[in-house]
Write a protein that holds these residues in place. Sequence first.
Motif, PDB file in Angstrom:
ATOM      1  N   ALA A  83      71.323  34.371  76.455  1.00  0.00           N
ATOM      2  CA  ALA A  83      71.620  33.204  77.288  1.00  0.00           C
ATOM      3  C   ALA A  83      71.842  31.965  76.432  1.00  0.00           C
ATOM      4  O   ALA A  83      72.702  31.125  76.742  1.00  0.00           O
ATOM      5  N   LEU A  84      71.084  31.828  75.340  1.00  0.00           N
ATOM      6  CA  LEU A  84      71.258  30.677  74.457  1.00  0.00           C
ATOM      7  C   LEU A  84      72.622  30.692  73.793  1.00  0.00           C
ATOM      8  O   LEU A  84      73.260  29.642  73.634  1.00  0.00           O
ATOM      9  N   ARG A 122      77.855  28.056  73.287  1.00  0.00           N
ATOM     10  CA  ARG A 122      79.324  28.095  73.400  1.00  0.00           C
ATOM     11  C   ARG A 122      79.799  27.110  74.473  1.00  0.00           C
ATOM     12  O   ARG A 122      80.823  26.433  74.304  1.00  0.00           O
ATOM     13  N   ALA A 123      79.054  27.038  75.573  1.00  0.00           N
ATOM     14  CA  ALA A 123      79.423  26.115  76.655  1.00  0.00           C
ATOM     15  C   ALA A 123      79.290  24.665  76.199  1.00  0.00           C
ATOM     16  O   ALA A 123      80.113  23.808  76.561  1.00  0.00           O
ATOM     17  N   LEU A 124      78.244  24.353  75.414  1.00  0.00           N
ATOM     18  CA  LEU A 124      78.097  22.990  74.889  1.00  0.00           C
ATOM     19  C   LEU A 124      79.323  22.605  74.072  1.00  0.00           C
ATOM     20  O   LEU A 124      79.825  21.477  74.171  1.00  0.00           O
ATOM     21  N   LYS A 125      79.786  23.532  73.254  1.00  0.00           N
ATOM     22  CA  LYS A 125      80.961  23.244  72.422  1.00  0.00           C
ATOM     23  C   LYS A 125      82.188  23.005  73.299  1.00  0.00           C
ATOM     24  O   LYS A 125      83.005  22.108  73.021  1.00  0.00           O
ATOM     25  N   GLU A 126      82.323  23.774  74.370  1.00  0.00           N
ATOM     26  CA  GLU A 126      83.452  23.595  75.284  1.00  0.00           C
ATOM     27  C   GLU A 126      83.412  22.227  75.961  1.00  0.00           C
ATOM     28  O   GLU A 126      84.455  21.677  76.328  1.00  0.00           O
ATOM     29  N   VAL A 133      72.424  25.767  84.318  1.00  0.00           N
ATOM     30  CA  VAL A 133      71.345  26.561  83.732  1.00  0.00           C
ATOM     31  C   VAL A 133      71.338  27.951  84.361  1.00  0.00           C
ATOM     32  O   VAL A 133      71.447  28.086  85.589  1.00  0.00           O
ATOM     33  N   ASP A 134      71.234  28.970  83.540  1.00  0.00           N
ATOM     34  CA  ASP A 134      71.165  30.349  84.018  1.00  0.00           C
ATOM     35  C   ASP A 134      69.765  30.574  84.598  1.00  0.00           C
ATOM     36  O   ASP A 134      68.789  30.744  83.871  1.00  0.00           O
ATOM     37  N   THR A 135      69.667  30.572  85.916  1.00  0.00           N
ATOM     38  CA  THR A 135      68.362  30.676  86.572  1.00  0.00           C
ATOM     39  C   THR A 135      67.813  32.103  86.574  1.00  0.00           C
ATOM     40  O   THR A 135      66.662  32.319  86.982  1.00  0.00           O
ATOM     41  N   SER A 136      68.595  33.061  86.111  1.00  0.00           N
ATOM     42  CA  SER A 136      68.104  34.435  86.046  1.00  0.00           C
ATOM     43  C   SER A 136      67.309  34.690  84.772  1.00  0.00           C
ATOM     44  O   SER A 136      66.675  35.740  84.625  1.00  0.00           O
ATOM     45  N   VAL A 137      67.327  33.718  83.860  1.00  0.00           N
ATOM     46  CA  VAL A 137      66.655  33.864  82.567  1.00  0.00           C
ATOM     47  C   VAL A 137      65.223  33.357  82.651  1.00  0.00           C
ATOM     48  O   VAL A 137      64.954  32.329  83.283  1.00  0.00           O
ATOM     49  N   GLU A 138      64.311  34.052  82.011  1.00  0.00           N
ATOM     50  CA  GLU A 138      62.924  33.602  81.922  1.00  0.00           C
ATOM     51  C   GLU A 138      62.798  32.699  80.688  1.00  0.00           C
ATOM     52  O   GLU A 138      62.445  33.152  79.601  1.00  0.00           O
ATOM     53  N   ASP A 169      67.982  25.381  65.961  1.00  0.00           N
ATOM     54  CA  ASP A 169      66.789  26.030  66.504  1.00  0.00           C
ATOM     55  C   ASP A 169      66.522  25.643  67.956  1.00  0.00           C
ATOM     56  O   ASP A 169      65.644  24.836  68.264  1.00  0.00           O
ATOM     57  N   PHE A 170      67.259  26.274  68.855  1.00  0.00           N
ATOM     58  CA  PHE A 170      67.115  26.039  70.289  1.00  0.00           C
ATOM     59  C   PHE A 170      66.163  27.054  70.935  1.00  0.00           C
ATOM     60  O   PHE A 170      66.179  27.243  72.150  1.00  0.00           O
ATOM     61  N   ASP A 171      65.306  27.693  70.133  1.00  0.00           N
ATOM     62  CA  ASP A 171      64.461  28.790  70.614  1.00  0.00           C
ATOM     63  C   ASP A 171      63.579  28.412  71.793  1.00  0.00           C
ATOM     64  O   ASP A 171      63.260  29.250  72.638  1.00  0.00           O
ATOM     65  N   LEU A 172      63.108  27.157  71.849  1.00  0.00           N
ATOM     66  CA  LEU A 172      62.180  26.734  72.895  1.00  0.00           C
ATOM     67  C   LEU A 172      62.878  25.978  74.026  1.00  0.00           C
ATOM     68  O   LEU A 172      62.214  25.346  74.859  1.00  0.00           O
ATOM     69  N   ALA A 173      64.192  26.061  74.074  1.00  0.00           N
ATOM     70  CA  ALA A 173      64.957  25.384  75.123  1.00  0.00           C
ATOM     71  C   ALA A 173      64.559  25.926  76.497  1.00  0.00           C
ATOM     72  O   ALA A 173      64.326  27.125  76.678  1.00  0.00           O
ATOM     73  N   ALA A 174      64.471  25.010  77.457  1.00  0.00           N
ATOM     74  CA  ALA A 174      64.103  25.376  78.822  1.00  0.00           C
ATOM     75  C   ALA A 174      64.544  24.259  79.758  1.00  0.00           C
ATOM     76  O   ALA A 174      64.754  23.119  79.328  1.00  0.00           O
ATOM     77  N   PRO A 175      64.674  24.539  81.041  1.00  0.00           N
ATOM     78  CA  PRO A 175      65.075  23.504  81.988  1.00  0.00           C
ATOM     79  C   PRO A 175      64.051  22.370  82.053  1.00  0.00           C
ATOM     80  O   PRO A 175      62.841  22.600  81.995  1.00  0.00           O
ATOM     81  N   GLY A 176      64.548  21.141  82.179  1.00  0.00           N
ATOM     82  CA  GLY A 176      63.655  19.998  82.271  1.00  0.00           C
ATOM     83  C   GLY A 176      64.427  18.719  82.503  1.00  0.00           C
ATOM     84  O   GLY A 176      65.647  18.725  82.698  1.00  0.00           O
TER      85      GLY A 176
END
Length: 267
Positions: free
Chosen positions: A36-37, A42-46, A107-112, A148-155
């Motif tokens: 998902a990241l 890729r979407a950010l770049k677009e 945000v992909d809401t299917s992702v944990e 390092d976007f490993d801890l990215a989450a909705p907020g």
Amino acid sequence: MKGRRREALAGGMMNAGGVLRWGAVVERPAPPTARALHAHLRALKEHGFDAAPTPVHLGTDGREQLTFIPGEVALPPFPSWMMTPTALRSVGVLLRRLHEAAAAVPVDTSVEWPRDLADPQGGTMLCHNDVCPENVVFRDGRAAALIDFDLAAPGRPLWDVAMTARYWVPMLDPASAAALYTVGSDACTRLRILADGYRLARRERAELPAVIEQATETCRAFVADRVAHGDPVYVDALAERGGWERWDRIQAWLVAHRDMFTAALTE
């Protein structure tokens, strides 16, 4: 990548020793949300944000490949060049650019998504959540990219600003700051510089000090969880940096100076 010299890069606390560079490609441990990241990056770049790594490959061996971003990354004890007003303001500018692009990416809401450093209130935008010095690439004294976007989450965007302020102002009592930062700082002035660079709205400026306190509590809980599970990196870091007394001191200092920080941001 055969024939290219492998170079070990200094990873953060969670990836120490596991980050390798092969020419223009970085190979590193993949987070559980890597698929998902990669789509998010890729979407950010677009949407015009070109200041993050581009995904190259996601392997079945638990590792990922991303483009290497050249520049300088500050490691503790943090050098004086990352403490200049220009550097600080540029971090705010870069974070604003990230958020403007991220606001346009669903945000992909299917992702944990990881809850480790996530905004307790949640949100509709994917926040980075870990804009610490080790995750900002500098060029010519200015923040040029985020890694390092490993801890990215909705907020909320404000949560990301608060998390960033903790590291870059830094929002630490003087004794705690002196243990990591080689240059003393005026927290009020630096907090204002970061907010100005980000172009933080007045209403959010008034809210920021309390959100920083909340973010600090979340960071403490993150460390406590790692220590409880016996993670040697966090166990050692806690002992070396003053234990829980340090965290108590930081929180008390933030609460005691809340009005002063609010005035510095809004007057």
